[in-house]
Scaffold this motif. Structure first.
Motif, short mmCIF file in Angstrom:
data_model
loop_
_atom_site.label_atom_id
_atom_site.label_comp_id
_atom_site.label_asym_id
_atom_site.label_seq_id
_atom_site.Cartn_x
_atom_site.Cartn_y
_atom_site.Cartn_z
N MET A 176 6.40 -26.15 12.25
CA MET A 176 7.19 -27.17 12.93
C MET A 176 8.68 -26.90 12.85
N ASN A 177 9.41 -27.54 13.76
CA ASN A 177 10.87 -27.48 13.78
C ASN A 177 11.42 -28.70 13.06
N CYS A 199 8.38 -23.36 8.34
CA CYS A 199 9.03 -24.16 9.38
C CYS A 199 10.28 -23.46 9.90
N GLN A 200 10.72 -23.91 11.04
CA GLN A 200 12.00 -23.44 11.59
C GLN A 200 13.04 -24.51 11.29
N ALA A 201 14.15 -24.11 10.69
CA ALA A 201 15.24 -25.03 10.38
C ALA A 201 16.21 -25.07 11.55
N PRO A 246 11.78 -28.26 20.55
CA PRO A 246 11.30 -29.59 20.16
C PRO A 246 11.57 -29.82 18.67
N VAL A 247 11.87 -31.04 18.32
CA VAL A 247 12.09 -31.41 16.92
C VAL A 247 10.88 -32.21 16.45
N ASP A 248 10.25 -31.75 15.36
CA ASP A 248 9.05 -32.40 14.85
C ASP A 248 9.36 -33.43 13.77
N ALA A 249 10.45 -33.22 13.03
CA ALA A 249 10.86 -34.12 11.96
C ALA A 249 12.32 -33.81 11.64
N ALA A 250 12.94 -34.70 10.86
CA ALA A 250 14.35 -34.49 10.52
C ALA A 250 14.64 -34.96 9.10
N ALA A 262 9.28 -34.36 4.72
CA ALA A 262 9.52 -34.39 6.17
C ALA A 262 8.31 -33.86 6.93
N MET A 263 7.71 -32.79 6.42
CA MET A 263 6.53 -32.23 7.07
C MET A 263 5.37 -33.22 7.05
N SER A 264 5.23 -33.94 5.93
CA SER A 264 4.12 -34.89 5.84
C SER A 264 4.29 -36.00 6.87
N TYR A 265 5.53 -36.43 7.13
CA TYR A 265 5.77 -37.43 8.17
C TYR A 265 5.40 -36.90 9.54
N ALA A 266 5.79 -35.67 9.81
CA ALA A 266 5.48 -35.08 11.12
C ALA A 266 3.98 -34.96 11.31
N ASN A 267 3.29 -34.56 10.26
CA ASN A 267 1.83 -34.41 10.33
C ASN A 267 1.12 -35.74 10.47
N ALA A 268 1.73 -36.80 9.93
CA ALA A 268 1.13 -38.14 9.99
C ALA A 268 1.47 -38.83 11.31
N GLY A 269 2.27 -38.18 12.13
CA GLY A 269 2.63 -38.79 13.40
C GLY A 269 3.75 -39.79 13.29
N GLY A 270 4.50 -39.76 12.20
CA GLY A 270 5.74 -40.52 12.15
C GLY A 270 5.70 -41.84 11.42
#
Length: 130
Positions: free
Chosen positions: A7-8, A31-33, A51-55, A116-124
């Motif tokens: 993810m980005n 991930c890509q930073a 695309p940004v997956d999380a921040a 941050a990755m866990s949030y992106a994987n959980a759909g926010g």
């Protein structure tokens, strides 16, 4: 799209060493930073081709800026984010108003990126748990 990178993650941080730590941790986790040190830079990334997956957002930035405009833009786009700050007393109201998880500095960069990755994987699911 067709790359092996996961993810980005947008990183808004005005301290170069902290930003570098976060960037390396993201890359170590596949991930890509997407690095920004100001609100303007972060908004350009959000409007850019990737695309940004999380921040991960630092609350207090140089020149009196805060992450609030970027946080609001992320919320509007449904992109999960967390706050990464060591300046909790000065911006307590700002942090509460954003209703996002706060990871206090200093924190392990890999822990911050993993959250941050866990949030992106959980759909926010990024609202703070009171």
């Amino acid at each position: 799209m067709g790359t092996s990178i996961g993810m980005n993650i947008l990183m808004l941080e005005d301290e170069p060493l902290i930003l570098m730590d976060l960037e390396f941790a993201a890359e170590d986790l596949g991930c890509q930073a997407l690095c920004a040190s100001s609100v303007r830079d972060a908004m350009a990334i959000l409007d850019g081709p990737d695309p940004v997956d999380a921040a991960v957002l630092d609350v207090t930035l140089k020149g009196g800026e805060t992450c609030v405009p970027v946080a609001r833009a992320l919320q509007q786009r449904g992109i999960p984010y967390l706050l990464h700050s060591g300046d909790l007393n000065r911006h307590d109201e700002t942090v509460r108003g954003l209703q996002a998880e706060l990871v206090a500095k200093p924190a392990s960069a890999s822990r911050v990126i993993a959250r941050a990755m866990s949030y992106a994987n959980a759909g926010g699911g990024m609202a703070a748990q009171a």
